[in-house]
Design an enzyme around this catalytic site. Structure first.
Site, short mmCIF file in Angstrom:
data_model
loop_
_atom_site.label_atom_id
_atom_site.label_comp_id
_atom_site.label_asym_id
_atom_site.label_seq_id
_atom_site.Cartn_x
_atom_site.Cartn_y
_atom_site.Cartn_z
N HIS A 83 0.85 -1.19 0.00
CA HIS A 83 0.00 0.00 0.00
C HIS A 83 0.88 1.23 0.00
O HIS A 83 1.85 1.34 0.77
CB HIS A 83 -0.90 0.03 1.24
CG HIS A 83 -1.73 1.29 1.32
ND1 HIS A 83 -2.89 1.45 0.60
CD2 HIS A 83 -1.54 2.45 2.00
CE1 HIS A 83 -3.40 2.65 0.85
NE2 HIS A 83 -2.59 3.27 1.69
N ASP A 162 -15.33 1.97 7.47
CA ASP A 162 -14.30 2.90 6.98
C ASP A 162 -14.79 3.69 5.79
O ASP A 162 -14.54 4.90 5.69
CB ASP A 162 -13.03 2.13 6.60
CG ASP A 162 -12.00 3.05 5.99
OD1 ASP A 162 -11.52 3.95 6.71
OD2 ASP A 162 -11.70 2.92 4.79
N ARG A 169 -15.09 12.25 7.05
CA ARG A 169 -13.87 12.99 7.40
C ARG A 169 -13.48 13.95 6.29
O ARG A 169 -12.97 15.05 6.55
CB ARG A 169 -12.72 12.01 7.66
CG ARG A 169 -12.86 11.22 8.95
CD ARG A 169 -11.88 10.05 9.00
NE ARG A 169 -10.52 10.49 8.72
CZ ARG A 169 -9.62 9.75 8.04
NH1 ARG A 169 -9.96 8.58 7.55
NH2 ARG A 169 -8.41 10.21 7.84
N SER A 184 -7.87 3.68 9.01
CA SER A 184 -8.53 3.60 7.71
C SER A 184 -7.76 2.69 6.76
O SER A 184 -8.32 1.79 6.13
CB SER A 184 -8.68 5.00 7.12
OG SER A 184 -9.21 4.95 5.81
N LYS A 188 -8.85 -1.86 5.92
CA LYS A 188 -9.07 -2.46 4.60
C LYS A 188 -8.04 -3.55 4.32
O LYS A 188 -8.37 -4.59 3.76
CB LYS A 188 -9.01 -1.38 3.53
CG LYS A 188 -10.16 -0.37 3.61
CD LYS A 188 -10.19 0.56 2.41
CE LYS A 188 -9.07 1.57 2.43
NZ LYS A 188 -9.28 2.66 3.39
#
Length: 424
Positions: A83, A162, A169, A184, A188
């Site tokens: 990620h 999320d 947000r 967050s 995931k």
């Protein structure tokens, strides 16, 4: 124990830590519509102002994971994901996933779309004719077994809390909270079911975290959460002051990624791809040389199979822009600055990105960086090539590039692309 939203908000507003029971209740209640948006907005602001400790953040992450389904990836190979926190020209997922798969791992890369100046992996891949982002869970598992890599949109059942909180947000000025960012991202990734995870946490003008210290704090939080949930996790801190590679956009980044997979491409893209691949394979317990595999052509063959498996044609001609505009050097000298944020905003204004999630993007829009900091340039030499299908967008893009590049008498100091690695 029975809770109310007001009690939970008051606890955090007054600087106290939330109990596990409070966290479990409020996340579940918000997901199911018991807690209203305005109440969760107040709690998010209280968290933004007063923070959460590592125990609270880990529990908050778990509650978001538990709000939906969790994938079980029994695919016959070690599973490892990557990620990135986002940047400009950050196409690394495209060559990285097939490279790591060619080395023997399974890479379930559930990706997103671009928003603002940062590009989206799915937007880039959708410039390939026929390629589709939406896959069922069964299709994801089958492709991991047959190809070893998949890049697709997240299923709607993963961490729905999320998805709902992220949208809130975004409109309540509570995005820039390390506990909320970390939970967050990790909710995931944990729900995705991979056994190991490598994070590319970026800092600099084109990144969400502007300083190395901010990036280190986020990386530490991410690694801590992942370790607490049984993942083997690493985080690389990487510089995003300058666009990554030479291409910024959608189809242009796909073309550059294919160039890397075929043995060419910019040095910074190659180096970061290899570094992340090395770390992913280490976390997955696989001994292989990604540099050798990349040179062999196996990674490109895996890329072609991955694209075909999702309906795309890896041999198809990519879209090209109807209009191009050159930005040239104003004087002789060295290119000392090429600001990632300025280039990212310019590419967005040309049509490569979107201001709202529902906006379309232009597959061919983007920017080619024809020179990078440290290069010697002459007056009127092309520095940037702007691509767009809407020529009316060019003046706004040029405005974004004002002060985004500088020419000096001496080359700039060389700074490392990878600052540090944090491991769980």
């Amino acid at each position: 124990m029975t809770h109310t939203a007001v009690d939970v908000i008051r606890t955090k507003r007054d600087g106290h830590r939330l109990t596990d029971d409070q966290i479990d209740w409020v996340v579940d209640a918000y997901t199911n519509g018991v807690v209203a948006d305005e109440q969760m907005s107040a709690l998010a602001m209280a968290i933004f102002l007063n923070g959460m400790d590592s125990t609270e953040t880990a529990r908050w992450t778990k509650a978001m994971v538990d709000s939906g389904e969790k994938l079980t990836l029994d695919v016959g190979r070690p599973t490892v994901d990557k990620h990135s926190t986002g940047g400009v020209g950050d196409k690394i997922t495209l060559p990285l996933a097939p490279l790591v798969a060619a080395c023997g791992a399974a890479v379930p890369q559930l990706s997103g779309r671009g928003l603002g100046h940062t590009g989206g992996t799915l937007d880039k891949l959708e410039s390939i004719p026929g390629w589709r982002a939406q896959l069922s869970v069964d299709e994801v598992v089958a492709q991991l077994r047959s190809v070893g890599a998949v890049i697709c949109a997240a299923t709607t059942g993963l961490a729905p809390a999320d998805k709902k909180l992220y949208a809130l947000r975004d409109v309540t000025a509570t995005v820039e909270s390390i506990p909320l960012i970390a939970s967050s991202i990790m909710s995931k990734k944990i729900a995705e079911g991979a056994e190991a995870l490598v994070l590319d946490v970026k800092f600099g003008s084109g990144a969400f975290m502007k300083s190395p210290d901010q990036a280190r704090a986020l990386a530490t939080a991410l690694v801590s959460i992942g370790t607490d949930h049984g993942l083997r996790v690493s985080a690389l801190l990487t510089d995003m002051s300058v666009p990554l590679g030479n291409a910024v956009g959608n189809a242009v980044e796909v073309a550059e990624s294919v160039e890397v997979l075929r043995g060419g491409g910019p040095r910074d893209v190659i180096d970061l791809t290899i570094a992340l691949a090395d770390e992913m394979l280490s976390r997955a317990g696989i001994t292989a040389s990604p540099r050798d595999v990349l040179a062999s052509g196996e990674a490109y063959e895996t890329w072609a199979r991955m694209i075909r498996a999702q309906g795309g044609d890896p041999d198809a001609t990519l879209p090209t822009a109807k209009h191009k505009h050159l930005v040239t050097a104003p004087a002789d000298g060295y290119l000392t600055t090429l600001d990632a944020y300025a280039v990212g905003v310019a590419a967005w204004r040309l049509g490569a990105g979107r201001a709202r999630k529902e906006d379309p993007v232009q597959p061919a829009a983007g920017i080619l960086c024809l020179a990078k900091p440290g290069d010697r340039v002459t007056k009127d030499q092309p520095l940037l090539e702007l691509h767009t299908d809407t020529p009316d967008a060019i003046p706004a893009a040029l405005q974004s590039l004002t002060n985004g590049y500088e020419i000096g008498d001496t080359p700039p100091p060389i700074t490392p692309l990878i600052l540090d690695t944090i491991r769980g």
